[in-house]
Scaffold this motif. Structure first.
Motif, PDB file in Angstrom:
ATOM      1  N   LEU A 190       0.812  -1.217   0.000  1.00 53.73           N
ATOM      2  CA  LEU A 190       0.000   0.000   0.000  1.00 53.73           C
ATOM      3  C   LEU A 190       0.844   1.265   0.000  1.00 53.73           C
ATOM      4  O   LEU A 190       0.301   2.376   0.078  1.00 53.73           O
ATOM      5  CB  LEU A 190      -0.927  -0.002   1.226  1.00 53.73           C
ATOM      6  CG  LEU A 190      -2.022  -1.077   1.231  1.00 53.73           C
ATOM      7  CD1 LEU A 190      -2.753  -1.098   2.577  1.00 53.73           C
ATOM      8  CD2 LEU A 190      -3.004  -0.858   0.093  1.00 53.73           C
ATOM      9  N   GLY A 191       2.162   1.100  -0.084  1.00 55.42           N
ATOM     10  CA  GLY A 191       3.040   2.252  -0.230  1.00 55.42           C
ATOM     11  C   GLY A 191       3.688   2.763   1.041  1.00 55.42           C
ATOM     12  O   GLY A 191       4.378   3.782   1.012  1.00 55.42           O
ATOM     13  N   HIS A 192       3.526   2.076   2.154  1.00 54.98           N
ATOM     14  CA  HIS A 192       4.139   2.523   3.409  1.00 54.98           C
ATOM     15  C   HIS A 192       5.615   2.112   3.446  1.00 54.98           C
ATOM     16  O   HIS A 192       5.969   0.996   3.067  1.00 54.98           O
ATOM     17  CB  HIS A 192       3.408   1.924   4.606  1.00 54.98           C
ATOM     18  CG  HIS A 192       1.997   2.399   4.743  1.00 54.98           C
ATOM     19  ND1 HIS A 192       1.666   3.603   5.314  1.00 54.98           N
ATOM     20  CD2 HIS A 192       0.815   1.824   4.366  1.00 54.98           C
ATOM     21  CE1 HIS A 192       0.354   3.752   5.301  1.00 54.98           C
ATOM     22  NE2 HIS A 192      -0.193   2.695   4.731  1.00 54.98           N
ATOM     23  N   ASP A 193       6.461   3.039   3.926  1.00 51.19           N
ATOM     24  CA  ASP A 193       7.893   2.737   4.011  1.00 51.19           C
ATOM     25  C   ASP A 193       8.372   2.595   5.452  1.00 51.19           C
ATOM     26  O   ASP A 193       9.569   2.475   5.720  1.00 51.19           O
ATOM     27  CB  ASP A 193       8.719   3.807   3.293  1.00 51.19           C
ATOM     28  CG  ASP A 193       8.449   5.221   3.814  1.00 51.19           C
ATOM     29  OD1 ASP A 193       7.764   5.358   4.848  1.00 51.19           O
ATOM     30  OD2 ASP A 193       8.923   6.189   3.185  1.00 51.19           O
ATOM     31  N   ALA A 194       7.427   2.599   6.397  1.00 53.97           N
ATOM     32  CA  ALA A 194       7.752   2.356   7.806  1.00 53.97           C
ATOM     33  C   ALA A 194       6.489   1.853   8.489  1.00 53.97           C
ATOM     34  O   ALA A 194       5.383   2.326   8.209  1.00 53.97           O
ATOM     35  CB  ALA A 194       8.255   3.623   8.484  1.00 53.97           C
ATOM     36  N   GLY A 221      13.128  -4.638   4.062  1.00 53.54           N
ATOM     37  CA  GLY A 221      13.891  -3.401   3.952  1.00 53.54           C
ATOM     38  C   GLY A 221      13.261  -2.230   4.676  1.00 53.54           C
ATOM     39  O   GLY A 221      13.465  -1.072   4.293  1.00 53.54           O
ATOM     40  N   LEU A 222      12.512  -2.499   5.730  1.00 55.04           N
ATOM     41  CA  LEU A 222      11.871  -1.455   6.526  1.00 55.04           C
ATOM     42  C   LEU A 222      12.705  -1.156   7.769  1.00 55.04           C
ATOM     43  O   LEU A 222      13.411  -2.037   8.277  1.00 55.04           O
ATOM     44  CB  LEU A 222      10.476  -1.893   6.963  1.00 55.04           C
ATOM     45  CG  LEU A 222       9.459  -2.191   5.859  1.00 55.04           C
ATOM     46  CD1 LEU A 222       8.193  -2.795   6.463  1.00 55.04           C
ATOM     47  CD2 LEU A 222       9.132  -0.933   5.081  1.00 55.04           C
ATOM     48  N   PRO A 223      12.626   0.068   8.298  1.00 56.24           N
ATOM     49  CA  PRO A 223      13.323   0.341   9.558  1.00 56.24           C
ATOM     50  C   PRO A 223      12.661  -0.404  10.713  1.00 56.24           C
ATOM     51  O   PRO A 223      11.433  -0.498  10.780  1.00 56.24           O
ATOM     52  CB  PRO A 223      13.166   1.863   9.710  1.00 56.24           C
ATOM     53  CG  PRO A 223      11.939   2.208   8.938  1.00 56.24           C
ATOM     54  CD  PRO A 223      11.920   1.257   7.772  1.00 56.24           C
ATOM     55  N   ALA A 224      13.473  -0.943  11.599  1.00 62.14           N
ATOM     56  CA  ALA A 224      12.949  -1.621  12.785  1.00 62.14           C
ATOM     57  C   ALA A 224      12.772  -0.575  13.880  1.00 62.14           C
ATOM     58  O   ALA A 224      13.706  -0.259  14.621  1.00 62.14           O
ATOM     59  CB  ALA A 224      13.893  -2.730  13.232  1.00 62.14           C
ATOM     60  N   LEU A 225      11.562  -0.027  13.993  1.00 62.16           N
ATOM     61  CA  LEU A 225      11.287   1.037  14.954  1.00 62.16           C
ATOM     62  C   LEU A 225      11.157   0.457  16.359  1.00 62.16           C
ATOM     63  O   LEU A 225      10.796  -0.712  16.529  1.00 62.16           O
ATOM     64  CB  LEU A 225       9.994   1.763  14.564  1.00 62.16           C
ATOM     65  CG  LEU A 225       9.967   2.356  13.145  1.00 62.16           C
ATOM     66  CD1 LEU A 225       8.589   2.936  12.851  1.00 62.16           C
ATOM     67  CD2 LEU A 225      11.039   3.425  12.995  1.00 62.16           C
ATOM     68  N   PRO A 226      11.419   1.276  17.384  1.00 59.99           N
ATOM     69  CA  PRO A 226      11.209   0.787  18.766  1.00 59.99           C
ATOM     70  C   PRO A 226       9.758   0.353  18.966  1.00 59.99           C
ATOM     71  O   PRO A 226       8.829   1.061  18.575  1.00 59.99           O
ATOM     72  CB  PRO A 226      11.551   2.009  19.622  1.00 59.99           C
ATOM     73  CG  PRO A 226      12.475   2.824  18.767  1.00 59.99           C
ATOM     74  CD  PRO A 226      11.992   2.638  17.358  1.00 59.99           C
ATOM     75  N   ARG A 258       2.779   6.095   9.298  1.00 60.99           N
ATOM     76  CA  ARG A 258       1.326   6.095   9.156  1.00 60.99           C
ATOM     77  C   ARG A 258       0.735   4.681   9.074  1.00 60.99           C
ATOM     78  O   ARG A 258      -0.391   4.507   8.623  1.00 60.99           O
ATOM     79  CB  ARG A 258       0.936   6.906   7.908  1.00 60.99           C
ATOM     80  CG  ARG A 258       1.368   8.368   7.967  1.00 60.99           C
ATOM     81  CD  ARG A 258       0.953   9.161   6.742  1.00 60.99           C
ATOM     82  NE  ARG A 258      -0.490   9.055   6.509  1.00 60.99           N
ATOM     83  CZ  ARG A 258      -1.031   8.394   5.484  1.00 60.99           C
ATOM     84  NH1 ARG A 258      -0.244   7.754   4.603  1.00 60.99           N
ATOM     85  NH2 ARG A 258      -2.346   8.358   5.325  1.00 60.99           N
ATOM     86  N   ALA A 259       1.495   3.692   9.522  1.00 62.82           N
ATOM     87  CA  ALA A 259       1.015   2.306   9.509  1.00 62.82           C
ATOM     88  C   ALA A 259       1.406   1.631  10.819  1.00 62.82           C
ATOM     89  O   ALA A 259       2.556   1.745  11.258  1.00 62.82           O
ATOM     90  CB  ALA A 259       1.603   1.546   8.327  1.00 62.82           C
ATOM     91  N   VAL A 260       0.441   0.945  11.447  1.00 58.75           N
ATOM     92  CA  VAL A 260       0.673   0.346  12.765  1.00 58.75           C
ATOM     93  C   VAL A 260       0.078  -1.059  12.829  1.00 58.75           C
ATOM     94  O   VAL A 260      -1.066  -1.282  12.395  1.00 58.75           O
ATOM     95  CB  VAL A 260       0.032   1.201  13.891  1.00 58.75           C
ATOM     96  CG1 VAL A 260       0.401   0.639  15.266  1.00 58.75           C
ATOM     97  CG2 VAL A 260       0.452   2.656  13.773  1.00 58.75           C
ATOM     98  N   VAL A 261       0.854  -1.996  13.360  1.00 57.78           N
ATOM     99  CA  VAL A 261       0.353  -3.330  13.721  1.00 57.78           C
ATOM    100  C   VAL A 261       0.196  -3.349  15.234  1.00 57.78           C
ATOM    101  O   VAL A 261       1.113  -2.958  15.968  1.00 57.78           O
ATOM    102  CB  VAL A 261       1.318  -4.441  13.276  1.00 57.78           C
ATOM    103  CG1 VAL A 261       0.824  -5.808  13.768  1.00 57.78           C
ATOM    104  CG2 VAL A 261       1.471  -4.450  11.765  1.00 57.78           C
ATOM    105  N   VAL A 262      -0.973  -3.798  15.709  1.00 59.89           N
ATOM    106  CA  VAL A 262      -1.256  -3.817  17.145  1.00 59.89           C
ATOM    107  C   VAL A 262      -1.564  -5.240  17.592  1.00 59.89           C
ATOM    108  O   VAL A 262      -2.477  -5.881  17.081  1.00 59.89           O
ATOM    109  CB  VAL A 262      -2.455  -2.906  17.488  1.00 59.89           C
ATOM    110  CG1 VAL A 262      -2.697  -2.910  18.998  1.00 59.89           C
ATOM    111  CG2 VAL A 262      -2.200  -1.481  17.003  1.00 59.89           C
TER     112      VAL A 262
END
Length: 352
Positions: A190-194, A221-226, A258-262
């Motif tokens: 869907l175009g999210h890069d993080a 290839g996504l950043p591993a955010l905290p 702008r994308a979150v997995v919960v």
């Protein structure tokens, strides 16, 4: 003496024909014969091909369901939510096989897995389905007692640590790491890069979800955010409630995520309304994917969710246990992983 033995065995056959399958203890009581004598007679009848023996039970040879008359003990860490569906799958498979399921509950953090299993064993169960309350904080290894069980057992939604006592047991579980990969791959499409992960830290599933996030970000290839820690109340870390979680997500959105997995959807359920207090709408401003798919469809908007095959895990574990009871040690140890699916709804945006 020979006539007496012949008479006893004839009476045993009469009862087994009448019942189809019966536990040896019940058979001894019904015929008023010592259990040790009944076991010897059943062994002779089995050698003659007239009956089939299982652990603690006897049935007529041929024509009976694989689990006829067997009693299976099932240990879970909780009822309700996720494990209701796992239990339902196991119970349906047991009923179809002619077996009966007996449930035991050892809550997370109680430390009484072994005591609950001993209570199940007192019910003269033929085998066990086990979901120990392993947690990341408390260690992921099973106790040595898992290698000393007197009946066959299958781990359910648990991966045993290598070389631990539990590693010698069969296991059926969901591949939660694959489930997280499905979610992140959808966001990338869907175009999210993080992608941000908000997850609990107090269960074995949460451990796998977090590990899956670390692996999937690397693969894509996504950043591993905290990770935002939304540990349940009562755990060793301070919990983040839904209002705090919404505020943390709003902060991330301001920074361009702008994308979150919960994990799990119980925590995700209130987020759309709470995010509106921060001026954000779902999915226009922030896209959400929940994990577990127990309540996700009841949200507004309905939440896209990773759906572990909960009922299939329960039924698969029960069927594997019945196979183990028939095959004994001649069957190699099985470790079966079932793949989750991604149930597309409105919350992540894009076509559904």
């Amino acid at each position: 003496m020979a006539a007496s033995a012949e008479r006893r065995r004839s009476r045993i056959l009469e009862v087994v024909r009448e019942t189809g399958s019966i536990r040896v203890a019940e058979l001894a009581e019904r015929l008023d014969i010592p259990a040790v004598t009944v076991r010897r007679d059943v062994a002779v009848l089995a050698d003659e091909g007239k009956v089939q023996r299982t652990h603690g039970s006897v049935a007529l040879s041929g024509g009976q369901p694989a689990g006829q008359g067997r009693v299976i003990g099932m240990l879970v860490p909780t009822v309700g939510q996720y494990f209701d569906e796992v239990i339902a799958g196991a119970n349906a498979a047991a009923t179809e096989a002619g077996a009966r399921l007996v449930l035991g509950i050892a809550p997370y953090g109680a430390g009484n897995d072994r005591a609950q299993v001993e209570r199940l064993l007192e019910s003269d169960v033929d085998g066990l389905l086990l979901t120990p309350g392993w947690t990341p904080d408390g260690g992921l290894e099973g106790g040595d007692w898992l290698g000393e069980l007197p009946v066959p057992a299958v781990l359910v939604e648990r991966r045993a640590a290598p070389l631990s006592a539990a590693a010698r047991l069969d296991a059926v579980c969901s591949d939660h790491r694959h489930g997280v990969l499905l979610a992140l791959r959808r966001f990338v499409a869907l175009g999210h890069d993080a992608v941000l992960l908000a997850a609990r830290a107090d269960t074995r599933t949460a451990y796998e979800v977090r590990a899956g996030y670390a692996e999937a970000t690397g693969q894509l290839g996504l950043p591993a955010l905290p990770v935002i820690d939304v540990t349940s109340p009562g755990a060793s870390r301070s919990p983040v409630d839904e209002a705090d979680l919404a505020a943390r997500i709003a902060e991330a959105v301001r920074k361009g995520v702008r994308a979150v997995v919960v994990h799990n959807d119980q925590d995700a359920l209130q987020l759309p309304s709470l995010l509106r207090t921060h001026g954000l709408t779902v999915p226009e401003d922030v896209a959400l994917i929940a994990y577990d798919d127990v309540y996700a469809s009841l949200s507004e908007p309905p939440l896209t969710a990773v759906a572990p095959p909960k009922q299939a895990v329960g039924s698969g574990a029960l069927e594997l246990l019945l196979r183990r009871l028939d095959a004994g040690d001649s069957m190699p140890v099985h470790r079966i992983e079932l793949l989750p699916t991604l149930e597309l709804r409105k919350s992540c945006g894009g076509p559904t």
